[in-house]
Design a protein around this motif. Structure first.
Motif, PDB file in Angstrom:
ATOM      1  N   ASP A 247      35.348 -28.267 -43.021  1.00 22.76           N
ATOM      2  CA  ASP A 247      34.332 -27.358 -42.508  1.00 22.76           C
ATOM      3  C   ASP A 247      32.927 -27.852 -42.812  1.00 22.76           C
ATOM      4  OD1 ASP A 247      34.530 -26.991 -45.234  1.00 22.76           O
ATOM      5  OD2 ASP A 247      34.278 -24.805 -45.157  1.00 22.76           O
ATOM      6  N   LYS A 248      32.813 -29.088 -43.303  1.00 27.79           N
ATOM      7  CA  LYS A 248      31.511 -29.703 -43.586  1.00 27.79           C
ATOM      8  C   LYS A 248      31.320 -30.924 -42.687  1.00 27.79           C
ATOM      9  CE  LYS A 248      31.250 -28.152 -48.399  1.00 27.79           C
ATOM     10  NZ  LYS A 248      30.988 -28.569 -49.797  1.00 27.79           N
ATOM     11  N   VAL A 249      30.182 -31.593 -42.835  1.00 27.59           N
ATOM     12  CA  VAL A 249      29.911 -32.798 -42.056  1.00 27.59           C
ATOM     13  C   VAL A 249      29.489 -33.926 -42.985  1.00 27.59           C
ATOM     14  CG1 VAL A 249      29.231 -31.463 -40.026  1.00 27.59           C
ATOM     15  CG2 VAL A 249      27.466 -32.236 -41.627  1.00 27.59           C
ATOM     16  N   THR A 250      29.732 -35.148 -42.532  1.00 24.62           N
ATOM     17  CA  THR A 250      29.270 -36.346 -43.231  1.00 24.62           C
ATOM     18  C   THR A 250      28.141 -36.969 -42.415  1.00 24.62           C
ATOM     19  OG1 THR A 250      31.462 -36.776 -44.143  1.00 24.62           O
ATOM     20  CG2 THR A 250      29.925 -38.633 -44.077  1.00 24.62           C
TER      21      THR A 250
ATOM     22  N   PHE B 107      24.550 -22.240 -35.173  1.00 26.59           N
ATOM     23  CA  PHE B 107      24.881 -21.946 -36.570  1.00 26.59           C
ATOM     24  C   PHE B 107      24.668 -23.229 -37.372  1.00 26.59           C
ATOM     25  CE2 PHE B 107      28.614 -23.233 -34.247  1.00 26.59           C
ATOM     26  CZ  PHE B 107      29.283 -24.105 -35.090  1.00 26.59           C
ATOM     27  N   THR B 108      24.904 -23.185 -38.670  1.00 30.62           N
ATOM     28  CA  THR B 108      24.715 -24.369 -39.504  1.00 30.62           C
ATOM     29  C   THR B 108      26.019 -24.761 -40.176  1.00 30.62           C
ATOM     30  OG1 THR B 108      24.102 -23.116 -41.493  1.00 30.62           O
ATOM     31  CG2 THR B 108      22.315 -23.734 -39.952  1.00 30.62           C
ATOM     32  N   LYS B 109      26.088 -26.037 -40.577  1.00 28.06           N
ATOM     33  CA  LYS B 109      27.222 -26.542 -41.347  1.00 28.06           C
ATOM     34  C   LYS B 109      26.706 -27.269 -42.585  1.00 28.06           C
ATOM     35  CE  LYS B 109      30.974 -27.141 -37.989  1.00 28.06           C
ATOM     36  NZ  LYS B 109      31.763 -28.125 -37.213  1.00 28.06           N
ATOM     37  N   ALA B 110      27.466 -27.176 -43.648  1.00 27.68           N
ATOM     38  CA  ALA B 110      27.091 -27.827 -44.897  1.00 27.68           C
ATOM     39  C   ALA B 110      27.324 -29.330 -44.811  1.00 27.68           C
ATOM     40  CB  ALA B 110      27.891 -27.235 -46.048  1.00 27.68           C
ATOM     41  N   VAL B 111      26.479 -30.104 -45.485  1.00 32.74           N
ATOM     42  CA  VAL B 111      26.588 -31.561 -45.556  1.00 32.74           C
ATOM     43  C   VAL B 111      27.332 -31.933 -46.839  1.00 32.74           C
ATOM     44  CG1 VAL B 111      25.308 -33.730 -45.682  1.00 32.74           C
ATOM     45  CG2 VAL B 111      24.456 -31.855 -44.260  1.00 32.74           C
ATOM     46  N   SER B 112      28.352 -32.779 -46.700  1.00 33.06           N
ATOM     47  CA  SER B 112      29.148 -33.177 -47.863  1.00 33.06           C
ATOM     48  C   SER B 112      28.713 -34.517 -48.443  1.00 33.06           C
ATOM     49  CB  SER B 112      30.628 -33.257 -47.473  1.00 33.06           C
ATOM     50  OG  SER B 112      30.830 -34.263 -46.492  1.00 33.06           O
ATOM     51  N   GLY B 113      27.802 -35.210 -47.756  1.00 28.99           N
ATOM     52  CA  GLY B 113      27.362 -36.531 -48.195  1.00 28.99           C
ATOM     53  C   GLY B 113      27.112 -37.411 -46.985  1.00 28.99           C
ATOM     54  N   TRP B 114      26.985 -38.719 -47.205  1.00 22.02           N
ATOM     55  CA  TRP B 114      26.794 -39.623 -46.080  1.00 22.02           C
ATOM     56  C   TRP B 114      27.792 -40.771 -46.176  1.00 22.02           C
ATOM     57  CZ3 TRP B 114      25.279 -44.808 -46.395  1.00 22.02           C
ATOM     58  CH2 TRP B 114      24.753 -45.233 -47.622  1.00 22.02           C
ATOM     59  N   GLY B 115      28.033 -41.425 -45.041  1.00 21.78           N
ATOM     60  CA  GLY B 115      28.971 -42.528 -45.004  1.00 21.78           C
ATOM     61  C   GLY B 115      28.525 -43.615 -44.048  1.00 21.78           C
TER      62      GLY B 115
ATOM     63  N   GLY C 217      22.356 -29.668 -28.184  1.00 18.24           N
ATOM     64  CA  GLY C 217      23.227 -29.053 -29.163  1.00 18.24           C
ATOM     65  C   GLY C 217      24.311 -30.034 -29.577  1.00 18.24           C
ATOM     66  N   ALA C 218      25.338 -29.544 -30.254  1.00 20.78           N
ATOM     67  CA  ALA C 218      26.373 -30.428 -30.775  1.00 20.78           C
ATOM     68  C   ALA C 218      27.197 -31.031 -29.642  1.00 20.78           C
ATOM     69  CB  ALA C 218      27.282 -29.659 -31.732  1.00 20.78           C
ATOM     70  N   GLN C 219      27.320 -32.362 -29.650  1.00 18.68           N
ATOM     71  CA  GLN C 219      28.131 -33.115 -28.701  1.00 18.68           C
ATOM     72  C   GLN C 219      28.979 -34.089 -29.514  1.00 18.68           C
ATOM     73  OE1 GLN C 219      28.027 -32.428 -25.434  1.00 18.68           O
ATOM     74  NE2 GLN C 219      26.318 -30.992 -25.645  1.00 18.68           N
TER      75      GLN C 219
ATOM     76  N   THR D 214       7.734 -34.759 -45.142  1.00 17.33           N
ATOM     77  CA  THR D 214       7.765 -34.032 -46.403  1.00 17.33           C
ATOM     78  C   THR D 214       7.902 -32.551 -46.108  1.00 17.33           C
ATOM     79  OG1 THR D 214       6.304 -35.686 -47.384  1.00 17.33           O
ATOM     80  CG2 THR D 214       6.561 -33.610 -48.576  1.00 17.33           C
ATOM     81  N   ALA D 215       9.010 -31.970 -46.541  1.00 11.89           N
ATOM     82  CA  ALA D 215       9.285 -30.572 -46.223  1.00 11.89           C
ATOM     83  C   ALA D 215      10.399 -30.066 -47.105  1.00 11.89           C
ATOM     84  CB  ALA D 215       9.677 -30.415 -44.750  1.00 11.89           C
ATOM     85  N   GLY D 216      10.417 -28.764 -47.336  1.00 13.44           N
ATOM     86  CA  GLY D 216      11.536 -28.163 -48.019  1.00 13.44           C
ATOM     87  C   GLY D 216      12.785 -28.337 -47.179  1.00 13.44           C
ATOM     88  N   ALA D 217      13.891 -28.731 -47.799  1.00 15.35           N
ATOM     89  CA  ALA D 217      15.104 -29.038 -47.052  1.00 15.35           C
ATOM     90  C   ALA D 217      16.317 -28.490 -47.789  1.00 15.35           C
ATOM     91  CB  ALA D 217      15.237 -30.548 -46.855  1.00 15.35           C
ATOM     92  N   SER D 218      17.425 -28.427 -47.067  1.00 22.49           N
ATOM     93  CA  SER D 218      18.682 -28.017 -47.681  1.00 22.49           C
ATOM     94  C   SER D 218      19.792 -28.886 -47.125  1.00 22.49           C
ATOM     95  CB  SER D 218      18.968 -26.531 -47.405  1.00 22.49           C
ATOM     96  OG  SER D 218      19.253 -26.335 -46.022  1.00 22.49           O
ATOM     97  N   GLY D 219      20.961 -28.787 -47.727  1.00 29.37           N
ATOM     98  CA  GLY D 219      22.078 -29.632 -47.316  1.00 29.37           C
ATOM     99  C   GLY D 219      22.877 -29.048 -46.174  1.00 29.37           C
ATOM    100  N   ARG D 220      22.200 -28.738 -45.046  1.00 32.00           N
ATOM    101  CA  ARG D 220      22.873 -28.163 -43.881  1.00 32.00           C
ATOM    102  C   ARG D 220      22.279 -28.767 -42.610  1.00 32.00           C
ATOM    103  NH1 ARG D 220      25.987 -24.038 -45.772  1.00 32.00           N
ATOM    104  NH2 ARG D 220      26.633 -23.496 -43.656  1.00 32.00           N
ATOM    105  N   ILE D 221      23.079 -28.805 -41.547  1.00 31.67           N
ATOM    106  CA  ILE D 221      22.585 -29.232 -40.246  1.00 31.67           C
ATOM    107  C   ILE D 221      22.900 -28.141 -39.231  1.00 31.67           C
ATOM    108  CG2 ILE D 221      22.994 -31.664 -40.766  1.00 31.67           C
ATOM    109  CD1 ILE D 221      25.274 -31.416 -38.562  1.00 31.67           C
TER     110      ILE D 221
END
Length: 303
Positions: free
Chosen positions: A144-147, A69-77, A93-95, A47-54
């Motif tokens: 420029d977003k992630v799923t 840096f961060t990227k916006a989340v566009s949804g899930w699949g 980090g990102a791989q 339980t925590a404050g969250a935003s749509g970014r990773i």
């Protein structure tokens, strides 16, 4: 993540317990409290404050110099076999050079707990995930977003290292294990412990048969091509993957004997040839987002 108006962070279940307090990396700020957990699926909600970014970019592993840096989340699949995915764990980090297998019901045990229904993916060269990456997001790119695709559960603790030239494995001489000077050679891959190695955050590569012994370059001949590579008691000297930090020479298989078992492994001037190409066969285990959503009734917070 959110359920109704309540916001959460999704992490791996083995990273904590319900009621436990989670803090940031240097423990200067409280992030939230573990609320719900599915032990078998290795997922938990904080339980925590969250935003749509990773988080994207670099991690905290040694020699990591990429900016964060961060990227916006566009949804899930949903995930599917042979899909290429990325992960962004704390250590690595990102791989992104990671590909799903067809096994979406993988199980493994750790510290007395068994986790099931995981996706088994494999890194197509390099290390896909390291200890400390657990709970990090698995995702695919969407402009420029992630799923969102899931969350990292584990990576395995040791791996074989194959040479690109003919697929043989790096092998420690089984007749002389657990001693300084153990010969490192090429051998047909046979899934034995002397062909498995542990990649640590300090840059050393250790033998899975005994992690007190590291891949080591013979100091007596280290300034010459043909330097012997061996196992030696780890002594704090840093070795990169897979290049000697002492003189920047590369791990090299003797081309004259490369097709035979027992081929010498040595240091040589880096020359971008096949006998210097190595592929750690690393696996990545993650829980897909649909399973986590079914467990908890959550969805992503999108931007």
């Amino acid at each position: 993540m959110q359920q109704g108006s309540t916001q959460y962070i999704l992490t791996a279940g083995h990273c904590g317990w319900t009621g436990g307090v989670f803090k940031n990396g240097d423990a200067t700020r409280t992030v939230g409290t573990g609320e719900r957990k599915n032990l078998a699926h290795d997922v938990m909600l904080i339980t925590a404050g969250a935003s749509g970014r990773i988080w994207d970019g670099g991690g905290t592993k040694r020699y990591e110099d990429r900016a964060q840096f961060t990227k916006a989340v566009s949804g899930w699949g949903d995930t599917f076999p042979s899909e290429w995915v990325c992960q962004s764990g704390m250590t690595s980090g990102a791989q992104c050079n990671i590909r799903n297998s067809s096994n979406f019901s993988y199980s493994y045990s750790f510290a007395g707990e068994t986790y099931t229904d995981l996706v088994l993916a494999n890194s197509n060269g390099g290390i896909g995930a390291r200890p400390g990456d657990s709970g990090g997001p698995v995702f695919t790119l969407n402009d420029d977003k992630v799923t969102a695709k899931g969350t990292i559960s584990g990576s395995g603790s040791y791996y074989p290292i194959k040479i690109s030239y003919n697929g043989k494995c790096l092998d420690a001489d089984a007749n002389n294990l657990n001693r300084n000077g153990t010969r490192i050679q090429l051998w047909d891959c046979n899934n034995t412990m002397q062909q498995n190695f542990v990649f640590t955050n300090d840059g050393s590569i250790r033998s899975a048969t005994n992690e007190a012994y590291c891949l080591d370059a013979d100091l007596g001949t280290i300034n010459a091509n043909g330097t012997t590579v061996q196992l030696w008691q780890c002594n704090g000297s840093v070795a990169g993957p897979i290049r000697s930090m002492y003189n920047n020479r590369c791990l090299d298989a003797n081309l004259g004997a490369i097709t035979t078992n027992g081929a010498k492994v040595q240091l040589w001037d880096c020359n971008n040839t096949g006998q210097q190409g190595w592929d750690p066969q690393t696996r990545v285990l993650y829980q897909d987002f649909r399973t986590a959503s079914n467990d908890f009734g959550i969805t992503t917070i999108n931007q």
